[in-house]
Design a protein around this motif. Structure first.
Motif, PDB file in Angstrom:
ATOM      1  N   VAL A 170      -3.202 -26.291 -11.691  1.00 29.50           N
ATOM      2  CA  VAL A 170      -3.850 -24.979 -11.666  1.00 29.50           C
ATOM      3  C   VAL A 170      -2.771 -23.922 -11.550  1.00 29.50           C
ATOM      4  O   VAL A 170      -1.606 -24.208 -11.268  1.00 29.50           O
ATOM      5  CB  VAL A 170      -4.856 -24.860 -10.492  1.00 29.50           C
ATOM      6  CG1 VAL A 170      -5.986 -25.856 -10.643  1.00 29.50           C
ATOM      7  CG2 VAL A 170      -4.145 -25.072  -9.159  1.00 29.50           C
ATOM      8  N   ARG A 171      -3.150 -22.676 -11.752  1.00 29.15           N
ATOM      9  CA  ARG A 171      -2.202 -21.573 -11.588  1.00 29.15           C
ATOM     10  C   ARG A 171      -1.939 -21.303 -10.115  1.00 29.15           C
ATOM     11  O   ARG A 171      -2.769 -21.616  -9.260  1.00 29.15           O
ATOM     12  CB  ARG A 171      -2.744 -20.309 -12.257  1.00 29.15           C
ATOM     13  CG  ARG A 171      -2.760 -20.390 -13.774  1.00 29.15           C
ATOM     14  CD  ARG A 171      -3.070 -19.047 -14.396  1.00 29.15           C
ATOM     15  NE  ARG A 171      -2.993 -19.082 -15.850  1.00 29.15           N
ATOM     16  CZ  ARG A 171      -3.153 -18.027 -16.641  1.00 29.15           C
ATOM     17  NH1 ARG A 171      -3.409 -16.838 -16.097  1.00 29.15           N
ATOM     18  NH2 ARG A 171      -3.056 -18.143 -17.946  1.00 29.15           N
ATOM     19  N   GLU A 172      -0.781 -20.747  -9.830  1.00 29.72           N
ATOM     20  CA  GLU A 172      -0.452 -20.401  -8.453  1.00 29.72           C
ATOM     21  C   GLU A 172      -1.474 -19.414  -7.888  1.00 29.72           C
ATOM     22  O   GLU A 172      -2.060 -18.605  -8.614  1.00 29.72           O
ATOM     23  CB  GLU A 172       0.955 -19.788  -8.374  1.00 29.72           C
ATOM     24  CG  GLU A 172       2.056 -20.783  -8.701  1.00 29.72           C
ATOM     25  CD  GLU A 172       3.429 -20.155  -8.544  1.00 29.72           C
ATOM     26  OE1 GLU A 172       3.499 -18.939  -8.254  1.00 29.72           O
ATOM     27  OE2 GLU A 172       4.437 -20.867  -8.713  1.00 29.72           O
ATOM     28  N   GLN A 173      -1.705 -19.514  -6.565  1.00 30.42           N
ATOM     29  CA  GLN A 173      -2.653 -18.675  -5.836  1.00 30.42           C
ATOM     30  C   GLN A 173      -4.103 -19.012  -6.167  1.00 30.42           C
ATOM     31  O   GLN A 173      -5.008 -18.239  -5.838  1.00 30.42           O
ATOM     32  CB  GLN A 173      -2.382 -17.177  -6.075  1.00 30.42           C
ATOM     33  CG  GLN A 173      -1.002 -16.717  -5.675  1.00 30.42           C
ATOM     34  CD  GLN A 173      -0.683 -17.048  -4.225  1.00 30.42           C
ATOM     35  OE1 GLN A 173      -1.513 -16.834  -3.361  1.00 30.42           O
ATOM     36  NE2 GLN A 173       0.486 -17.603  -3.983  1.00 30.42           N
ATOM     37  N   THR A 174      -4.344 -20.160  -6.815  1.00 29.48           N
ATOM     38  CA  THR A 174      -5.718 -20.605  -7.038  1.00 29.48           C
ATOM     39  C   THR A 174      -6.326 -21.048  -5.712  1.00 29.48           C
ATOM     40  O   THR A 174      -5.655 -21.656  -4.885  1.00 29.48           O
ATOM     41  CB  THR A 174      -5.760 -21.759  -8.050  1.00 29.48           C
ATOM     42  OG1 THR A 174      -5.262 -21.289  -9.302  1.00 29.48           O
ATOM     43  CG2 THR A 174      -7.173 -22.280  -8.246  1.00 29.48           C
ATOM     44  N   GLU A 175      -7.601 -20.757  -5.495  1.00 29.95           N
ATOM     45  CA  GLU A 175      -8.276 -21.147  -4.262  1.00 29.95           C
ATOM     46  C   GLU A 175      -8.637 -22.641  -4.301  1.00 29.95           C
ATOM     47  O   GLU A 175      -9.181 -23.126  -5.293  1.00 29.95           O
ATOM     48  CB  GLU A 175      -9.557 -20.324  -4.058  1.00 29.95           C
ATOM     49  CG  GLU A 175      -9.286 -18.858  -3.748  1.00 29.95           C
ATOM     50  CD  GLU A 175     -10.564 -18.117  -3.386  1.00 29.95           C
ATOM     51  OE1 GLU A 175     -11.654 -18.696  -3.592  1.00 29.95           O
ATOM     52  OE2 GLU A 175     -10.467 -16.976  -2.911  1.00 29.95           O
ATOM     53  N   VAL A 176      -8.304 -23.343  -3.229  1.00 35.08           N
ATOM     54  CA  VAL A 176      -8.670 -24.748  -3.050  1.00 35.08           C
ATOM     55  C   VAL A 176      -9.633 -24.823  -1.865  1.00 35.08           C
ATOM     56  O   VAL A 176      -9.268 -24.500  -0.735  1.00 35.08           O
ATOM     57  CB  VAL A 176      -7.436 -25.633  -2.805  1.00 35.08           C
ATOM     58  CG1 VAL A 176      -7.860 -27.076  -2.562  1.00 35.08           C
ATOM     59  CG2 VAL A 176      -6.474 -25.548  -3.977  1.00 35.08           C
ATOM     60  N   VAL A 177     -10.867 -25.194  -2.131  1.00 34.48           N
ATOM     61  CA  VAL A 177     -11.906 -25.267  -1.098  1.00 34.48           C
ATOM     62  C   VAL A 177     -11.885 -26.667  -0.485  1.00 34.48           C
ATOM     63  O   VAL A 177     -11.893 -27.667  -1.207  1.00 34.48           O
ATOM     64  CB  VAL A 177     -13.297 -24.952  -1.685  1.00 34.48           C
ATOM     65  CG1 VAL A 177     -14.361 -24.999  -0.596  1.00 34.48           C
ATOM     66  CG2 VAL A 177     -13.281 -23.586  -2.356  1.00 34.48           C
ATOM     67  N   TYR A 178     -11.834 -26.714   0.843  1.00 32.89           N
ATOM     68  CA  TYR A 178     -11.833 -28.007   1.519  1.00 32.89           C
ATOM     69  C   TYR A 178     -12.978 -28.058   2.524  1.00 32.89           C
ATOM     70  O   TYR A 178     -13.392 -27.046   3.074  1.00 32.89           O
ATOM     71  CB  TYR A 178     -10.493 -28.243   2.231  1.00 32.89           C
ATOM     72  CG  TYR A 178     -10.186 -27.248   3.317  1.00 32.89           C
ATOM     73  CD1 TYR A 178     -10.570 -27.467   4.641  1.00 32.89           C
ATOM     74  CD2 TYR A 178      -9.501 -26.070   3.028  1.00 32.89           C
ATOM     75  CE1 TYR A 178     -10.280 -26.548   5.633  1.00 32.89           C
ATOM     76  CE2 TYR A 178      -9.207 -25.143   4.007  1.00 32.89           C
ATOM     77  CZ  TYR A 178      -9.593 -25.388   5.309  1.00 32.89           C
ATOM     78  OH  TYR A 178      -9.314 -24.478   6.298  1.00 32.89           O
ATOM     79  N   ALA A 179     -13.515 -29.271   2.726  1.00 29.04           N
ATOM     80  CA  ALA A 179     -14.600 -29.495   3.689  1.00 29.04           C
ATOM     81  C   ALA A 179     -14.087 -30.394   4.799  1.00 29.04           C
ATOM     82  O   ALA A 179     -13.338 -31.338   4.555  1.00 29.04           O
ATOM     83  CB  ALA A 179     -15.810 -30.137   3.002  1.00 29.04           C
ATOM     84  N   LEU A 180     -14.491 -30.078   6.032  1.00 29.25           N
ATOM     85  CA  LEU A 180     -14.049 -30.823   7.205  1.00 29.25           C
ATOM     86  C   LEU A 180     -15.161 -31.732   7.718  1.00 29.25           C
ATOM     87  O   LEU A 180     -16.348 -31.447   7.551  1.00 29.25           O
ATOM     88  CB  LEU A 180     -13.615 -29.867   8.321  1.00 29.25           C
ATOM     89  CG  LEU A 180     -12.346 -29.053   8.086  1.00 29.25           C
ATOM     90  CD1 LEU A 180     -12.112 -28.123   9.253  1.00 29.25           C
ATOM     91  CD2 LEU A 180     -11.148 -29.952   7.880  1.00 29.25           C
ATOM     92  N   CYS A 181     -14.748 -32.809   8.366  1.00 31.58           N
ATOM     93  CA  CYS A 181     -15.692 -33.682   9.053  1.00 31.58           C
ATOM     94  C   CYS A 181     -16.095 -33.008  10.359  1.00 31.58           C
ATOM     95  O   CYS A 181     -15.233 -32.591  11.136  1.00 31.58           O
ATOM     96  CB  CYS A 181     -15.047 -35.035   9.319  1.00 31.58           C
ATOM     97  SG  CYS A 181     -16.108 -36.184  10.232  1.00 31.58           S
TER      98      CYS A 181
END
Length: 346
Positions: free
Chosen positions: A288-299
């Motif tokens: 992906v391009r730099e500064q792209t948002e990566v969404v993460y989910a936590l337990c």
């Protein structure tokens, strides 16, 4: 923007809100001018205990930037609230406490002794920006900090020209640069019709280059501009795998990869460990391009919810055996046998 003194610091603030992920909330003016805060974001990792000394790090090409920071968990009092409950910690939508990293940066040297007065001033400026961010996260735009004189000891030569206080001064926007004293501005000759060269020749009487050659030169310029655009377009980076990592480590890895970490909703998954990442989007390895948002989910913390009990099956209808029909053959046989017996009696 006012000129900075010989040893200046710029306050900064990194944090997140109830919905927004980690990002720069207050950026130093030198980084805002270049639109480059990635090195500062990568240097700020992990919480700093309240009784520990501040973190000092040097980043940038040749150690051009020195970063000094601490962290805090803000409460409602830090948003300007008064009255009961001022010490209540601020939480995000998932119930996790917010963590802010504040401090200052200086250029062209390393801080060898931190003066607490410098950090107190940086904290005041940072909290002022946080209050505006907390009031309306969606409409907030990253603020730019101005320099202030440092009391901390800094070893190294200040960036900028000598005698310039560590800053290269330029003319104010919209005004020309000033001329040296006693020097006149160059004069411009008036245009005259007879100053044009004859057709097919330049001003020195030499033949003009043919049209084909001019077209070839224009084509080379276009190709060179295309190559320059390809060389300067935003580069693509692979998304690191953060599933299974604690939140702080996952955010640090994403910032190091020049990506933006955005917390998503919590969810249960296979092998779920509380406080660790169980899912990410885009997936690991995606370019992906730099500064792209990566969404993460936590337990989530605690035990997983119990599965719903199955609904009871409806009772089956009772099987009723039909009553056997009364047989009339036996009485008839008995009647005939009785008649026969009575017939043979004397």
């Amino acid at each position: 923007m006012s000129a900075a003194p010989a040893r200046s610091g710029w306050p900064f603030l990194v944090g997140r809100g109830r919905d927004a992920g980690y990002r720069m909330l207050l950026t130093p003016a030198p980084l805002a001018d270049r639109n480059d805060s990635d090195g500062l974001l990568a240097a700020v990792t992990g919480e700093v205990p309240a009784d520990a000394p501040p973190v000092v790090a040097v980043v940038g090409p040749g150690g051009a930037l020195c970063v000094v920071y601490r962290t805090l968990r803000p409460s409602t009092a830090d948003t300007g609230a008064t009255g009961p409950g001022r010490s209540t910690p601020l939480l995000d939508r998932a119930g996790r406490p917010l963590v802010l990293a504040y401090g200052f940066v200086c250029r062209g040297g390393r801080v060898t002794r931190v003066d607490e007065a410098d950090l107190r001033y940086a904290r005041e400026v940072a909290l002022d920006a946080f209050r505006r961010f907390h009031a309306d996260e969606a409409a907030y735009r990253t603020a730019v900090s101005e320099p202030y004189p440092l009391r901390s000891e800094v070893v190294g030569r200040p960036a900028g020209r000598a005698g310039d206080g560590g800053q290269a001064r330029s003319a104010p926007p919209g005004q020309p640069r000033s001329m040296s004293p006693g020097r006149e501005a160059p004069s411009v000759a008036a245009w005259r019709p007879d100053a044009l060269p004859p057709s097919g020749r330049d001003r020195n009487g030499r033949p003009r280059p043919p049209t084909l050659l001019l077209g070839l030169c224009a084509l080379l310029l276009v190709l060179g501009g295309t190559g320059l655009w390809l060389a300067t377009r935003p580069p693509e980076v692979p998304v690191p795998g953060v599933v299974g990592l604690p939140e702080a480590d996952a955010v640090r890895d994403l910032h190091t990869a020049r990506l933006r970490a955005v917390p998503g909703s919590e969810r249960w998954g296979g092998g779920c460990r509380p406080g660790r990442v169980v899912e990410q989007s885009p997936a690991a390895g995606t370019r992906v391009r730099e500064q792209t948002e990566v969404v993460y989910a936590l337990c989530p913390q605690g035990r997983p919810p119990a599965p719903p009990s199955p609904a009871p099956a409806p009772p089956s209808p009772a099987l009723v055996s039909p009553s056997p029909a009364r047989s009339t053959a036996a009485p008839e046989r008995r009647s005939r046998a009785t008649s026969e017996i009575e017939a043979v009696r004397p």
